[in-house]
Design a protein around this motif. Structure first.
Motif, PDB file in Angstrom:
ATOM      1  N   TYR A  28      37.509  50.108  34.962  1.00  0.00           N
ATOM      2  CA  TYR A  28      36.199  49.962  34.663  1.00  0.00           C
ATOM      3  C   TYR A  28      35.690  48.803  35.432  1.00  0.00           C
ATOM      4  CZ  TYR A  28      32.575  48.411  31.610  1.00  0.00           C
ATOM      5  OH  TYR A  28      31.308  48.119  31.096  1.00  0.00           O
ATOM      6  N   PHE A  29      34.469  48.751  35.682  1.00  0.00           N
ATOM      7  CA  PHE A  29      33.724  47.965  36.358  1.00  0.00           C
ATOM      8  C   PHE A  29      32.398  47.269  35.648  1.00  0.00           C
ATOM      9  CE2 PHE A  29      35.442  50.805  39.298  1.00  0.00           C
ATOM     10  CZ  PHE A  29      36.183  50.087  40.280  1.00  0.00           C
ATOM     11  N   PRO A  30      32.813  46.072  35.275  1.00  0.00           N
ATOM     12  CA  PRO A  30      31.612  45.418  34.244  1.00  0.00           C
ATOM     13  C   PRO A  30      30.472  44.884  35.009  1.00  0.00           C
ATOM     14  CG  PRO A  30      33.363  43.762  34.732  1.00  0.00           C
ATOM     15  CD  PRO A  30      33.923  45.230  35.446  1.00  0.00           C
ATOM     16  N   THR A  31      29.686  45.606  35.569  1.00  0.00           N
ATOM     17  CA  THR A  31      28.629  45.223  36.678  1.00  0.00           C
ATOM     18  C   THR A  31      27.616  44.627  35.667  1.00  0.00           C
ATOM     19  OG1 THR A  31      29.117  47.046  38.106  1.00  0.00           O
ATOM     20  CG2 THR A  31      27.051  45.987  38.290  1.00  0.00           C
ATOM     21  N   THR A  32      27.289  45.314  34.773  1.00  0.00           N
ATOM     22  CA  THR A  32      26.186  44.845  33.780  1.00  0.00           C
ATOM     23  C   THR A  32      26.619  44.527  32.411  1.00  0.00           C
ATOM     24  OG1 THR A  32      25.798  47.254  32.798  1.00  0.00           O
ATOM     25  CG2 THR A  32      24.491  46.620  34.883  1.00  0.00           C
ATOM     26  N   GLU A  33      28.096  44.721  32.048  1.00  0.00           N
ATOM     27  CA  GLU A  33      28.569  44.380  30.683  1.00  0.00           C
ATOM     28  C   GLU A  33      30.117  44.548  30.829  1.00  0.00           C
ATOM     29  OE1 GLU A  33      27.957  45.721  26.191  1.00  0.00           O
ATOM     30  OE2 GLU A  33      27.076  47.050  27.459  1.00  0.00           O
ATOM     31  N   TRP A  34      30.418  43.542  30.147  1.00  0.00           N
ATOM     32  CA  TRP A  34      31.888  43.551  30.100  1.00  0.00           C
ATOM     33  C   TRP A  34      32.396  44.198  28.549  1.00  0.00           C
ATOM     34  CZ3 TRP A  34      35.900  41.798  33.150  1.00  0.00           C
ATOM     35  CH2 TRP A  34      35.713  40.954  34.128  1.00  0.00           C
ATOM     36  N   ARG A  35      33.598  44.928  28.897  1.00  0.00           N
ATOM     37  CA  ARG A  35      34.096  45.450  27.579  1.00  0.00           C
ATOM     38  C   ARG A  35      35.246  44.424  27.061  1.00  0.00           C
ATOM     39  NH1 ARG A  35      35.774  51.565  29.612  1.00  0.00           N
ATOM     40  NH2 ARG A  35      33.504  52.263  29.602  1.00  0.00           N
ATOM     41  N   THR A  36      35.394  44.304  25.810  1.00  0.00           N
ATOM     42  CA  THR A  36      36.525  43.542  25.227  1.00  0.00           C
ATOM     43  C   THR A  36      37.216  44.543  24.146  1.00  0.00           C
ATOM     44  OG1 THR A  36      34.936  42.917  23.359  1.00  0.00           O
ATOM     45  CG2 THR A  36      34.906  41.399  25.147  1.00  0.00           C
ATOM     46  N   SER A  37      38.638  43.999  24.136  1.00  0.00           N
ATOM     47  CA  SER A  37      39.410  44.754  23.254  1.00  0.00           C
ATOM     48  C   SER A  37      40.488  43.744  22.827  1.00  0.00           C
ATOM     49  CB  SER A  37      40.005  45.905  24.001  1.00  0.00           C
ATOM     50  OG  SER A  37      41.361  45.688  24.848  1.00  0.00           O
ATOM     51  N   THR A  38      41.209  44.270  22.067  1.00  0.00           N
ATOM     52  CA  THR A  38      42.640  43.540  21.572  1.00  0.00           C
ATOM     53  C   THR A  38      43.634  43.501  22.702  1.00  0.00           C
ATOM     54  OG1 THR A  38      43.830  45.386  20.447  1.00  0.00           O
ATOM     55  CG2 THR A  38      42.179  44.090  19.243  1.00  0.00           C
ATOM     56  N   PRO A  39      44.388  42.517  22.779  1.00  0.00           N
ATOM     57  CA  PRO A  39      45.560  42.883  23.943  1.00  0.00           C
ATOM     58  C   PRO A  39      46.440  44.009  23.536  1.00  0.00           C
ATOM     59  CG  PRO A  39      45.405  40.404  23.249  1.00  0.00           C
ATOM     60  CD  PRO A  39      44.483  41.248  22.341  1.00  0.00           C
ATOM     61  N   GLU A  40      46.748  44.185  22.678  1.00  0.00           N
ATOM     62  CA  GLU A  40      47.438  45.401  22.493  1.00  0.00           C
ATOM     63  C   GLU A  40      47.004  46.732  22.982  1.00  0.00           C
ATOM     64  OE1 GLU A  40      49.420  42.290  20.315  1.00  0.00           O
ATOM     65  OE2 GLU A  40      47.279  42.945  20.228  1.00  0.00           O
ATOM     66  N   HIS A  71      42.635  45.857  33.222  1.00  0.00           N
ATOM     67  CA  HIS A  71      42.189  47.010  33.544  1.00  0.00           C
ATOM     68  C   HIS A  71      40.732  46.795  33.406  1.00  0.00           C
ATOM     69  CE1 HIS A  71      46.071  48.542  33.031  1.00  0.00           C
ATOM     70  NE2 HIS A  71      45.921  48.722  31.685  1.00  0.00           N
ATOM     71  N   GLY A  72      40.234  45.602  33.771  1.00  0.00           N
ATOM     72  CA  GLY A  72      38.710  45.388  33.754  1.00  0.00           C
ATOM     73  C   GLY A  72      38.155  45.122  32.498  1.00  0.00           C
ATOM     74  N   VAL A  73      39.073  44.832  31.339  1.00  0.00           N
ATOM     75  CA  VAL A  73      38.527  44.751  30.137  1.00  0.00           C
ATOM     76  C   VAL A  73      39.058  43.189  29.798  1.00  0.00           C
ATOM     77  CG1 VAL A  73      38.749  45.416  27.666  1.00  0.00           C
ATOM     78  CG2 VAL A  73      38.732  47.151  29.426  1.00  0.00           C
ATOM     79  N   ILE A  74      38.088  42.489  29.012  1.00  0.00           N
ATOM     80  CA  ILE A  74      38.397  41.249  28.845  1.00  0.00           C
ATOM     81  C   ILE A  74      39.362  41.467  27.379  1.00  0.00           C
ATOM     82  CG2 ILE A  74      37.520  39.125  27.632  1.00  0.00           C
ATOM     83  CD1 ILE A  74      35.499  39.302  29.706  1.00  0.00           C
ATOM     84  N   VAL A  75      40.451  40.735  27.195  1.00  0.00           N
ATOM     85  CA  VAL A  75      41.347  40.751  26.076  1.00  0.00           C
ATOM     86  C   VAL A  75      41.285  39.396  25.505  1.00  0.00           C
ATOM     87  CG1 VAL A  75      42.988  42.471  26.838  1.00  0.00           C
ATOM     88  CG2 VAL A  75      43.559  40.026  27.315  1.00  0.00           C
ATOM     89  N   ALA A  76      40.696  38.392  26.054  1.00  0.00           N
ATOM     90  CA  ALA A  76      40.573  36.997  25.287  1.00  0.00           C
ATOM     91  C   ALA A  76      39.900  36.217  26.323  1.00  0.00           C
ATOM     92  CB  ALA A  76      42.062  36.526  24.987  1.00  0.00           C
ATOM     93  N   GLU A  77      39.160  35.210  25.789  1.00  0.00           N
ATOM     94  CA  GLU A  77      38.603  34.199  26.338  1.00  0.00           C
ATOM     95  C   GLU A  77      37.931  33.214  25.490  1.00  0.00           C
ATOM     96  OE1 GLU A  77      34.615  35.474  28.267  1.00  0.00           O
ATOM     97  OE2 GLU A  77      34.371  36.712  26.493  1.00  0.00           O
ATOM     98  N   ASP A 321      47.623  44.833  37.222  1.00  0.00           N
ATOM     99  CA  ASP A 321      46.279  44.973  36.990  1.00  0.00           C
ATOM    100  C   ASP A 321      45.615  43.846  36.189  1.00  0.00           C
ATOM    101  OD1 ASP A 321      43.762  46.160  37.345  1.00  0.00           O
ATOM    102  OD2 ASP A 321      43.939  47.486  35.843  1.00  0.00           O
ATOM    103  N   LEU A 322      45.924  42.676  36.328  1.00  0.00           N
ATOM    104  CA  LEU A 322      45.631  41.362  35.533  1.00  0.00           C
ATOM    105  C   LEU A 322      44.810  40.342  36.296  1.00  0.00           C
ATOM    106  CD1 LEU A 322      46.307  40.036  32.569  1.00  0.00           C
ATOM    107  CD2 LEU A 322      48.204  39.013  34.141  1.00  0.00           C
ATOM    108  N   VAL A 323      43.886  39.976  35.563  1.00  0.00           N
ATOM    109  CA  VAL A 323      43.032  38.769  36.169  1.00  0.00           C
ATOM    110  C   VAL A 323      43.086  37.743  35.186  1.00  0.00           C
ATOM    111  CG1 VAL A 323      40.966  39.834  35.737  1.00  0.00           C
ATOM    112  CG2 VAL A 323      41.038  37.956  37.300  1.00  0.00           C
ATOM    113  N   VAL A 324      43.456  36.352  35.729  1.00  0.00           N
ATOM    114  CA  VAL A 324      43.273  35.300  34.679  1.00  0.00           C
ATOM    115  C   VAL A 324      42.217  33.974  35.404  1.00  0.00           C
ATOM    116  CG1 VAL A 324      44.292  33.223  33.387  1.00  0.00           C
ATOM    117  CG2 VAL A 324      45.383  35.771  33.529  1.00  0.00           C
ATOM    118  N   VAL A 325      41.173  33.455  34.555  1.00  0.00           N
ATOM    119  CA  VAL A 325      40.275  32.490  35.064  1.00  0.00           C
ATOM    120  C   VAL A 325      40.642  31.073  34.343  1.00  0.00           C
ATOM    121  CG1 VAL A 325      38.063  31.984  35.870  1.00  0.00           C
ATOM    122  CG2 VAL A 325      38.738  34.147  36.173  1.00  0.00           C
TER     123      VAL A 325
END
Length: 525
Positions: A28-40, A71-77, A321-325
């Motif tokens: 998933y590519f968040p070009t215009t909008e990020w998706r969010t979900s639970t970590p699980e 997977h291109g989805v924010i699980v926590a911020e 498939d993980l990114v952390v900032v």
């Protein structure tokens, strides 16, 4: 019997192809909008993510933001005031990884044929001092891997090459003139001037500064619209620092590499370049650490890290498939052993599953509570004001000389002198919030509200940048306050020790460890 078995296998295969698990693996590519979900839902544990945020939101880390996406989805911020989600952050040397990415964009567009092109071939209109076979042998690949052989080591030489360079009007010429005592490609030396040369190469090849080229060919495809990138005196974008991005946009840079340089059907950088950039190409000689193309690599795993001064990181793990900032304001001297290595080990140790995990409402509730605590810190009950506070409302402080408050300018790489204060006036009439008027050496004044409840009061600095300030009476005669630049790596502590008729003021800046001291007098207004 055989046909029935074949039918069952076919049905099982079809179920696998249409299952939610398989769908999650689709990029998933968040070009215009990020998706969010639970970590699980993304195959991660809320309990593990909670522990990550609890650890790195401890007060001594001075966290600004922390984001985890799979997977291109924010699980926590989370965003710690005075920093906020919509703010840009000074990413410091994370800029290097973006500069290197632009070299990949040039390759993808055919504007650059090879990384083995000689450096000097891009500057035929300039004459380089200390010209010899070593300098003529330097390639773009050497600059990308910090193996140029130049007499330039930011660590061993305590920043001297960079300090000398920024005092000149032509940083490119300064870098080109450096001696080359070692054979290029043989030894790792972390060198800011060398990376600035890459920015100049981008400008030469693309016909525009790196910032403009990035705007059209890197940032635009990724949906990055809110950024700033400081220019050096000769006009090139600062290659090694001074890029400002918000936290989510930094995550997009990491996500680009997780997808092999491809973004939503468009190949932004060549796949082979993306893979090489986050793989070890040089050995810095530091524990568990390698170096790719302006990315650090973490040798026990597939992970790679863009690292910036005072605690700015983009961590990626392609295998997960993980990114952390992470962004913050951390003490630079202790950052690597106290923050960088624990953060890298913690992130690379996060467990992941190829399948969604069962919902864990209890653990997810605990994670939400921690994220809310970071985003919305609870004010504490201010301590009663000492008698001295009321007396100061009618007093003025005059310092013995100008004292520096190290708040950055819009171009902090230029050794800006900061804000010089000559005196101060206090107002403690509000038990929740003090106000100090800092009399500036240039005749101006800076009115600074300081919360006394443990939460930063947000206001503007004299040059318009947002700062947060909080303070407390440590004793009946000592007041300490902190000034934090929202979106930068600067955190200033100011200690004011009062005694009859006088004051001692000490300022210290956390990330660089600088400090200053000045006595003064306290007299009736």
């Amino acid at each position: 019997m055989k046909s029935r078995l074949q039918l069952l296998l076919l049905v099982g295969l079809l179920l696998l192809l249409v299952s939610p698990t398989a769908a999650q693996k689709e990029p998933y590519f968040p070009t215009t909008e990020w998706r969010t979900s639970t970590p699980e839902a993304q195959g991660m544990s809320s309990a593990e993510i909670t522990a990550l945020f609890e650890t790195f939101s401890q007060p001594h880390f001075n966290l600004d933001s922390l984001l985890v996406a799979r997977h291109g989805v924010i699980v926590a911020e989370a965003y710690a005031p005075p920093f906020a989600q919509d703010m840009k952050h000074q990413v410091a040397s994370v800029t290097k990884s973006v500069t290197g990415t632009l070299i990949g964009v040039l390759l993808q567009q055919g504007l650059l044929e090879t990384l083995d092109a000689p450096l000097l071939s891009f500057f035929t209109d300039r004459t380089a001092a200390n010209l010899d076979a070593g300098k003529e042998a330097i390639t773009l690949r050497n600059l990308l891997t910090m193996t140029s052989g130049m007499d330039c080591d930011q660590v061993a030489q305590a920043g001297a090459p960079t300090i000398a360079m920024v005092e000149t009007e032509d940083w490119v010429q300064f870098a080109l003139d450096l001696a080359v005592p070692e054979e290029p490609g043989t030894a790792f030396h972390y060198c800011n001037p060398a990376v600035h040369l890459l920015s100049a190469v981008i400008a030469e090849v693309a016909g525009m500064p790196a910032a403009d080229y990035a705007s059209e060919h890197l940032f635009a495809p990724l949906g990055i619209t809110d950024y700033a990138w400081t220019a050096a005196p000769e006009g090139n974008s600062v290659g090694f620092a001074e890029l400002y991005l918000n936290t989510r946009d930094q995550a997009k840079i990491g996500l680009l590499y997780l997808n092999g340089g491809q973004w939503d059907g468009q190949q932004i950088i060549p796949t082979e370049f993306a893979q090489a950039a986050i793989s070890t190409q040089a050995q810095p000689g530091w524990p568990n650490t390698g170096y790719g193309y302006l990315w650090w690599t973490f040798t026990p795993s597939s992970g790679a890290i863009a690292v910036g001064f005072a605690g700015q990181y983009i961590l990626i793990d392609p295998a997960k498939d993980l990114v952390v900032v992470l962004t913050g304001t951390f003490n630079e001297m202790s950052r690597f052993p106290v923050q960088y290595l624990p953060l890298a080990f913690t992130v690379m140790g996060l467990t992941t599953s190829d399948e969604a995990l069962p919902d864990d409402d209890t653990a997810y509730g605990q994670l939400e509570a921690v994220l809310d605590r970071i985003d919305n810190p609870t004010p504490v009950e201010p301590a009663p004001l000492p008698p001295l506070a009321e007396q100061l409302n009618t007093m003025t402080v005059y310092l013995g000389g100008p004292l520096k408050i190290d708040i950055p300018s819009t171009n902090p790489v230029q050794n800006d002198p900061g804000v010089m204060i000559a005196g101060m006036r206090w107002n403690f009439s509000n038990p929740e919030q003090a106000v100090v008027t800092l009399n500036l050496a240039d005749g101006g004044a800076w009115v600074l509200p300081i919360n006394l409840n443990g939460v930063y009061a947000v206001s503007e600095s004299p040059i318009g940048l947002l700062v947060g300030a909080r303070g407390e009476w440590r004793t009946d005669s000592e007041f300490t306050f902190f000034v934090k630049y929202a979106g930068g790596e600067v955190l200033v502590r100011v200690d004011c020790l009062f005694y009859p008729g006088g004051i001692q003021v000490r300022t210290s800046e956390s990330s660089r460890g600088s400090a200053a001291f000045m006595p003064g007098v306290v007299v009736p207004s």
